[in-house]
Design a protein around this motif. Structure first.
Motif, PDB file in Angstrom:
ATOM      1  N   VAL A 191       0.838  -1.212   0.000  1.00 26.74           N
ATOM      2  CA  VAL A 191       0.000   0.000   0.000  1.00 26.74           C
ATOM      3  C   VAL A 191       0.868   1.256   0.000  1.00 26.74           C
ATOM      4  CG1 VAL A 191      -1.635   1.359   1.370  1.00 26.74           C
ATOM      5  CG2 VAL A 191      -1.992  -1.089   1.089  1.00 26.74           C
ATOM      6  N   LEU A 192       1.888   1.280   0.854  1.00 24.56           N
ATOM      7  CA  LEU A 192       2.771   2.442   0.934  1.00 24.56           C
ATOM      8  C   LEU A 192       3.542   2.653  -0.368  1.00 24.56           C
ATOM      9  CD1 LEU A 192       4.154   1.853   4.544  1.00 24.56           C
ATOM     10  CD2 LEU A 192       2.885   3.870   3.823  1.00 24.56           C
ATOM     11  N   THR A 193       3.974   1.550  -0.985  1.00 21.89           N
ATOM     12  CA  THR A 193       4.764   1.642  -2.213  1.00 21.89           C
ATOM     13  C   THR A 193       3.911   2.033  -3.414  1.00 21.89           C
ATOM     14  OG1 THR A 193       6.272  -0.067  -1.372  1.00 21.89           O
ATOM     15  CG2 THR A 193       6.357   0.406  -3.736  1.00 21.89           C
ATOM     16  N   VAL A 194       2.755   1.383  -3.554  1.00 16.38           N
ATOM     17  CA  VAL A 194       1.918   1.580  -4.748  1.00 16.38           C
ATOM     18  C   VAL A 194       1.121   2.874  -4.672  1.00 16.38           C
ATOM     19  CG1 VAL A 194      -0.008   0.643  -6.093  1.00 16.38           C
ATOM     20  CG2 VAL A 194       1.769  -0.884  -5.204  1.00 16.38           C
ATOM     21  N   PHE A 195       0.436   3.104  -3.551  1.00 19.99           N
ATOM     22  CA  PHE A 195      -0.459   4.258  -3.440  1.00 19.99           C
ATOM     23  C   PHE A 195       0.247   5.520  -2.937  1.00 19.99           C
ATOM     24  CE2 PHE A 195      -3.260   0.555  -3.127  1.00 19.99           C
ATOM     25  CZ  PHE A 195      -4.192   0.864  -4.108  1.00 19.99           C
ATOM     26  N   GLY A 196       1.288   5.349  -2.136  1.00 18.28           N
ATOM     27  CA  GLY A 196       1.967   6.519  -1.598  1.00 18.28           C
ATOM     28  C   GLY A 196       3.291   6.834  -2.253  1.00 18.28           C
ATOM     29  N   LYS A 197       3.820   5.880  -3.045  1.00 16.99           N
ATOM     30  CA  LYS A 197       5.152   6.046  -3.634  1.00 16.99           C
ATOM     31  C   LYS A 197       6.179   6.348  -2.538  1.00 16.99           C
ATOM     32  CE  LYS A 197       3.105   5.835  -7.672  1.00 16.99           C
ATOM     33  NZ  LYS A 197       3.086   4.557  -8.426  1.00 16.99           N
ATOM     34  N   LEU A 198       6.049   5.627  -1.410  1.00 20.86           N
ATOM     35  CA  LEU A 198       6.895   5.859  -0.246  1.00 20.86           C
ATOM     36  C   LEU A 198       7.711   4.617   0.091  1.00 20.86           C
ATOM     37  CD1 LEU A 198       4.215   7.634   1.990  1.00 20.86           C
ATOM     38  CD2 LEU A 198       6.110   8.755   0.804  1.00 20.86           C
ATOM     39  N   ASN A 199       8.836   4.828   0.747  1.00 15.54           N
ATOM     40  CA  ASN A 199       9.700   3.727   1.172  1.00 15.54           C
ATOM     41  C   ASN A 199       9.143   3.111   2.460  1.00 15.54           C
ATOM     42  OD1 ASN A 199      11.701   2.015   2.028  1.00 15.54           O
ATOM     43  ND2 ASN A 199      13.367   3.487   1.831  1.00 15.54           N
ATOM     44  N   PRO A 200       8.702   1.854   2.436  1.00 14.12           N
ATOM     45  CA  PRO A 200       8.126   1.235   3.640  1.00 14.12           C
ATOM     46  C   PRO A 200       9.116   1.144   4.795  1.00 14.12           C
ATOM     47  CG  PRO A 200       7.639  -0.074   1.676  1.00 14.12           C
ATOM     48  CD  PRO A 200       8.655   0.944   1.277  1.00 14.12           C
ATOM     49  N   ILE A 201      10.403   0.991   4.478  1.00 17.21           N
ATOM     50  CA  ILE A 201      11.400   0.859   5.543  1.00 17.21           C
ATOM     51  C   ILE A 201      11.434   2.119   6.396  1.00 17.21           C
ATOM     52  CG2 ILE A 201      13.869   0.578   6.034  1.00 17.21           C
ATOM     53  CD1 ILE A 201      14.066  -1.127   3.509  1.00 17.21           C
ATOM     54  N   GLN A 202      11.369   3.281   5.749  1.00 22.88           N
ATOM     55  CA  GLN A 202      11.330   4.537   6.490  1.00 22.88           C
ATOM     56  C   GLN A 202      10.099   4.619   7.383  1.00 22.88           C
ATOM     57  OE1 GLN A 202      14.689   5.713   6.078  1.00 22.88           O
ATOM     58  NE2 GLN A 202      13.531   7.589   6.412  1.00 22.88           N
ATOM     59  N   PHE A 203       8.987   4.107   6.871  1.00 21.18           N
ATOM     60  CA  PHE A 203       7.739   4.125   7.644  1.00 21.18           C
ATOM     61  C   PHE A 203       7.882   3.288   8.909  1.00 21.18           C
ATOM     62  CE2 PHE A 203       3.771   1.987   8.757  1.00 21.18           C
ATOM     63  CZ  PHE A 203       2.941   3.073   8.983  1.00 21.18           C
ATOM     64  N   PHE A 204       8.385   2.062   8.755  1.00 25.49           N
ATOM     65  CA  PHE A 204       8.486   1.175   9.914  1.00 25.49           C
ATOM     66  C   PHE A 204       9.518   1.681  10.924  1.00 25.49           C
ATOM     67  CE2 PHE A 204       6.776  -1.918   6.712  1.00 25.49           C
ATOM     68  CZ  PHE A 204       5.549  -2.074   7.331  1.00 25.49           C
ATOM     69  N   LYS A 205      10.545   2.371  10.446  1.00 23.87           N
ATOM     70  CA  LYS A 205      11.489   3.008  11.370  1.00 23.87           C
ATOM     71  C   LYS A 205      10.786   4.078  12.194  1.00 23.87           C
ATOM     72  CE  LYS A 205      15.851   2.559   8.769  1.00 23.87           C
ATOM     73  NZ  LYS A 205      16.881   3.325   8.010  1.00 23.87           N
ATOM     74  N   GLY A 206       9.897   4.804  11.543  1.00 27.96           N
ATOM     75  CA  GLY A 206       9.240   5.936  12.188  1.00 27.96           C
ATOM     76  C   GLY A 206       8.172   5.571  13.205  1.00 27.96           C
ATOM     77  N   ILE A 207       7.611   4.350  13.109  1.00 26.95           N
ATOM     78  CA  ILE A 207       6.491   3.994  14.001  1.00 26.95           C
ATOM     79  C   ILE A 207       6.917   3.065  15.129  1.00 26.95           C
ATOM     80  CG2 ILE A 207       4.874   4.261  12.081  1.00 26.95           C
ATOM     81  CD1 ILE A 207       4.578   1.176  12.088  1.00 26.95           C
ATOM     82  N   GLY A 208       8.223   2.890  15.325  1.00 29.40           N
ATOM     83  CA  GLY A 208       8.712   1.937  16.327  1.00 29.40           C
ATOM     84  C   GLY A 208       8.172   2.184  17.723  1.00 29.40           C
TER      85      GLY A 208
END
Length: 446
Positions: free
Chosen positions: A246-263
């Motif tokens: 979802v993050l990659t396709v709809f947001g064009k975002l790096n999922p790794i950065q997302f998971f780092k941010g929500i720890g």
């Protein structure tokens, strides 16, 4: 005591405080598990430490939701934009919930956690609570007494009242600005209080994990270990697989950065088993680590805490199949679809608190005619399962907030892609700008 001891303690404390919060929480979690396994039932004496932390978080929930929602609504000004964001949030949450329970059913079908048990009867849980119907939920969303809703922590009713009040403040124009400034000030105070409370997280997590490890020792978990593995596997697939897509396709975002941010939020969710209780940590992660504009996170996250139950829905799929397999009942494809629809709709009215999943499970089992005795079996390990499904719920809230912010051009991409140290610098600059704006507003109005 040596005269050097105080200075050594001071240096040790300074080093500990310089450790990132997520790492402090992780250390607290590991030490808690070790203490719980070592102490066994005596670990219950450490539970009050965790209870105090949970109580401080609960203290924040209602005022934080109320003030931040009003600020989020009034900051938009554009009521059409607010309606658009609300529709996106609702559609996103219901869509991902149906995907989550489908994953749960798939994992349950493949792993067959209840196969071969051959259960013929068990005691019905005496404390099973009847789940609210969809109609009851729709009727009860309008508070007859907003003050009572605030006092009793009826989050869905608080959300409705806050949104209505926010819209009204926008519509009355200049006359609403003093009240808006008051709520902005209160919201900032709640964000600061949240920051203070989150510093207690490592110690609260230690107490909670010690109690869980001592209460649910390995001996109790082994007979139902296959159910636990199936639920945790499904949760991992949904979070790391589906959300990454979802993050990659709809947001064009790096999922790794997302998971780092929500720890930090994930750690609090795992230990408290409450998506509502994790809301302060989620709001902090969204704005400070992911770069989501507060007027988006202040609206989408409280809404998600109420209606987004991806993890709980996934759990329904696995446990419903476990009960069917344990009692030797074959489900048809129509009953599979019924489970998906029932769990998706029931998630709207399920409270984001520990144990709410058992209420939903009762509804799902009743709908497809499965024995309610299954609830009594699952209840023994529900707390362990609750920890995993809460992580999914909270992660889903943050994914939705990030994607919607991206679609509304309210996501700071530079902030999102920054590492933690850079994010802290960006946040400090943003806070300085905000304080300057508030000072300018006060000066111009005087």
């Amino acid at each position: 005591m040596s005269k050097h001891a105080p200075s050594l303690l001071g240096r040790g404390w300074s080093r500990w405080m310089s450790v990132p919060l997520w790492l402090q929480i992780l250390i607290g979690m590991v030490l808690g598990i070790i203490a719980g396994v070592s102490l066994g039932q005596d670990a219950s004496y450490l539970k009050p430490i965790g209870t105090l932390f949970v109580n401080t978080i609960k203290m924040l929930i209602v005022p934080l939701v109320f003030c931040s929602l009003i600020v989020g609504v009034t900051s938009m000004q554009d009521t059409a934009k607010m309606g658009r964001i609300g529709f996106k949030s609702f559609a996103f949450y219901l869509g991902t919930t149906s995907i989550a329970i489908s994953i749960g059913l798939l994992v349950g079908h493949i792993m067959q956690p209840g196969a071969g048990l051959g259960l013929k009867g068990a005691e019905v849980a005496s404390d099973v609570v009847e789940a609210p119907t969809l109609m009851d939920t729709l009727i009860n969303i309008i508070p007859t007494n907003p003050v009572a809703a605030l006092a009793n922590g009826q989050i869905l009713q608080v959300i409705v009242f806050a949104v209505a009040l926010g819209i009204s403040l926008v519509l009355i124009g200049e006359r609403g600005k003093p009240a808006i400034r008051l709520f902005e000030s209160l919201a900032e105070a709640m964000f600061k209080l949240t920051d203070m409370v989150m510093k207690l997280a490592p110690y609260g997590v230690f107490g909670l994990m010690a109690w869980v490890a001592g209460e649910y020792g390995l001996d109790m978990l082994m007979p139902l270990i296959k159910v636990i593995i199936a639920v945790y596997l499904g949760c991992a697939l949904h979070v790391l697989g589906f959300y990454s897509i979802v993050l990659t396709v709809f947001g064009k975002l790096n999922p790794i950065q997302f998971f780092k941010g929500i720890g930090n939020a994930v750690a609090v969710a795992f230990t408290t088993s409450s998506s509502a209780g994790t809301l302060p940590a989620s709001m902090k992660c969204a704005s400070e680590n992911l770069g989501v504009n507060k007027k988006i996170s202040s609206f989408v996250l409280p809404l998600g805490t109420t209606i987004n139950m991806d993890g709980t829905a996934l759990y329904q799929g696995v446990t419903a199949l476990f009960v069917a397999q344990a009692f030797g009942i074959d489900l048809t494809w129509v009953e599979y679809i019924t489970i998906i629809l029932t769990a998706t709709l029931a998630s709207i009215g399920t409270a984001g608190v520990p144990g709410a999943g058992l209420v939903m499970l009762t509804l799902v089992l009743t709908t497809v005619g499965l024995p309610l005795e299954g609830v009594a079996i699952i209840a023994g390990i529900d707390r362990v399962l609750d920890m995993a499904r809460t992580v999914v719920n909270v992660s889903g809230d943050l994914v939705a907030t990030t994607i919607i912010a991206r679609s509304e051009n309210e996501l700071d991409i530079e902030h999102y892609n920054a590492d933690m140290e850079q994010s802290e610098i960006i946040v400090q600059h943003a806070e300085a700008d905000l304080h300057q704006k508030v000072a300018d507003n006060v000066k111009s109005s005087s």
